[in-house]
Design an enzyme around this catalytic site. Structure first.
Site, mmCIF file in Angstrom:
data_model
loop_
_atom_site.group_PDB
_atom_site.id
_atom_site.type_symbol
_atom_site.label_atom_id
_atom_site.label_comp_id
_atom_site.label_asym_id
_atom_site.label_seq_id
_atom_site.Cartn_x
_atom_site.Cartn_y
_atom_site.Cartn_z
ATOM 1 N N LYS A 188 23.203 59.664 22.527
ATOM 2 C CA LYS A 188 22.203 59.045 21.660
ATOM 3 C C LYS A 188 22.495 57.547 21.472
ATOM 4 C CE LYS A 188 19.713 62.748 20.853
ATOM 5 N NZ LYS A 188 20.553 63.921 21.056
ATOM 6 N N LEU A 189 21.731 56.900 20.595
ATOM 7 C CA LEU A 189 21.812 55.447 20.439
ATOM 8 C C LEU A 189 23.185 54.993 19.979
ATOM 9 C CD1 LEU A 189 19.145 54.033 21.150
ATOM 10 C CD2 LEU A 189 18.691 56.267 20.174
#
Length: 390
Positions: A188-189
Site C-alpha cells: 500500500k501507500l
C-alpha cells in the site's frame, strides 16, 4: 523480478523501529496513539483507531455501527474479499453494486437504481461500503446524498487511498461517511508491515472501536455496568479494575508497527507525487498501444495505488499476463469480482450479476507502480508490452 508493488524502507524507518525495540513498550505503549493522532491530523479527522489490519478495521466499523443479523451491507464487486466479508462476520447479508466502467469504482447511478428497487421490497442496506479502487475516490457527494435520502450509513474503504483527495478535501475527513478505513499492508501507500486504521469524527464510534479492538474491555468507570443487588458487579475504585462489557477481539496494533507507520507517514506526499510522475509517464509511453489506460477523475486526486490497464479481451489478457511474468515483470490482476468467488456463489451469487465488473475483470492487468521503480525499469515494462501486444 519487477514486482507490481513494494514497500520502501529507509534507515529512518529502521531507526524508528529500533527505538521501540529498545524501549519499555513493544505494544500498548505511546507509539500507537501518536500514530493514530498523526493519521487523523493528516486526513482532517477527529479520531483515529489503529488495528492489526484493514480487514479488522472494516469489521470493527461494522460492529460500531451495529450491523447484525437481518441487516444488509452493500459494496463493490471490484475489491478484495474483505470489503464484503466484514458483513458476514457480523451475521449480516451482503450484496453488490456494479461499477462504473470509466472509474472502476462503485457506480452512484447503479446504486441509485438498486436503492429504488430495494425501497419497494423493504431490503434497503444498513451500510454501504464504497471502495476507492486503485486510490481514486468514488463519487462520494452523490453517494452521501443517496445515504441521506435512504437512511443508510457509509463506511469508506480507502485501503488504496490514504493521501487521496475528493473534491479537494482529504479522503478520510468524514465529510461524506461515518467511518473511513485505511490499509498499511506492504504494497500500500505506506506500511506498518501489516496494519489498518479507522478514522471518524464521532467520538462514540471511536470509543467503541477502541474497546472492541481489545476484547470489549473498558477501564472507564463511566462505561462500566453496575448492579445494586450484587456488590461484586459494582465498579470498585481500584486502578486495576476492568470490565468486559461486550464481546470484542484482539485486533491491536503494536508499537513496533506504529513506529514504522509514523516514519513512513512523513514521506506519504512524496510517495504519491512519485506515483503520479510514473503514472503520467506510463500515459505518454503507452498512448499508441491498443490498451485502455486508467482514467483519473479531474475533480479528485488519486493516491494511485495501482495502474490497471485493459486489453482487448480475456484471451489477450491471459497471453499478455503470462508473457510479462515470463519476462520477470510482476504484473497482477485487481480484482476477481467478489460475487464470482465459490464461497459467495454458495450464497446464491452467480456470474452475470455484475456484468460491468465482470467485463472489466476479463481485460485488466495491473502494471508495476511503486515509488522506488526507476524509469529504466518502466521503459523495460513498456518495451515488453509493445513486443507482446503490437
Amino acid at each position: 523480478m519487477i514486482p507490481y508493488g513494494r514497500q520502501d524502507i529507509t534507515e529512518a524507518d529502521i531507526a524508528a523501529v529500533e527505538a521501540v525495540l529498545r524501549s519499555d513498550f513493544l505494544t500498548q505503549g505511546p507509539a500507537v496513539p501518536r500514530f493514530e493522532q498523526a493519521v487523523a491530523a493528516k486526513v482532517g479527522a477527529a479520531n483515529g483507531v489503529a488495528v492489526n489490519s484493514a480487514t479488522s478495521a472494516l469489521h470493527l466499523a461494522c460492529r460500531a455501527l451495529d450491523l447484525g443479523p437481518g441487516d444488509w451491507l452493500w459494496t463493490s464487486p471490484n475489491t478484495f474479499v474483505a470489503s464484503a466479508n466484514c458483513a458476514r462476520y457480523c451475521g449480516a447479508r451482503v450484496d453488490f453494486v456494479d461499477i462504473d466502467l470509466r472509474t472502476y469504482n462503485l457506480s452512484a447511478e447503479a446504486l441509485s437504481t438498486k436503492l429504488e428497487q430495494a425501497d419497494k421490497t423493504g431490503t434497503l442496506p444498513k451500510i454501504v461500503i464504497p471502495v476507492h479502487f486503485a486510490g481514486q475516490p468514488c463519487d462520494m457527494p452523490a453517494i452521501a446524498a443517496l445515504a441521506e435520502r435512504y437512511g443508510f450509513k457509509i463506511i469508506e474503504d480507502a485501503s488504496h487511498a490514504i493521501g487521496a483527495r475528493c473534491d479537494g478535501e482529504p479522503v478520510g475527513n468524514g465529510r461524506h461517511s461515518s467511518i473511513t478505513v485505511f490499509s498499511f499492508h506492504p504494497v500500500k501507500l505506506i506500511t506498518t508491515g501489516e496494519g489498518g486504521l479507522a478514522t471518524t469524527n464521532d467520538p462514540e464510534l471511536a470509543e467503541r472501536m477502541t474497546r472492541l479492538r481489545s476484547h470489549g474491555i473498558t477501564r472507564d468507570p463511566a462505561r462500566m455496568q453496575t448492579d445494586p443487588d450484587s456488590p461484586a458487579l459494582s465498579p470498585p475504585a481500584e486502578p486495576w479494575y476492568y470490565q468486559q462489557i461486550e464481546l470484542g477481539y484482539n485486533y491491536r496494533m503494536t508499537d513496533i508497527q506504529a513506529a514504522l507507520g509514523l516514519s513512513q507517514l512523513q514521506r506519504l506526499d512524496d510517495y504519491i507525487a512519485r506515483r503520479h510522475a510514473l503514472a503520467e509517464r506510463y500515459d505518454r509511453l503507452l498512448v499508441d498501444l491498443p490498451v485502455r489506460l486508467p482514467y483519473r477523475d479531474p475533480r479528485h486526486r488519486s493516491a494511485l495505488h495501482l495502474y490497471p490497464i485493459q486489453v482487448a479481451d480475456h484471451t489477450t489478457r491471459a497471453k499478455t499476463f503470462q508473457a510479462l511474468r515470463d519476462a520477470d515483470i510482476g504484473v497482477n490482476v485487481h480484482y476477481i469480482p467478489v460475487h464470482t468467488q465459490p464461497d459467495f456463489q454458495r450464497l446464491g451469487f452467480k456470474a452475470g450479476d455484475c456484468p460491468v465488473s465482470e467485463v472489466y475483470y476479463e481485460r485488466t492487468i495491473s502494471l508495476p507502480l511503486y515509488p522506488a521503480m526507476t524509469e529504466a525499469q518502466q521503459d523495460g515494462i513498456v518495451a515488453a508490452l509493445q513486443r507482446i501486444i503490437d
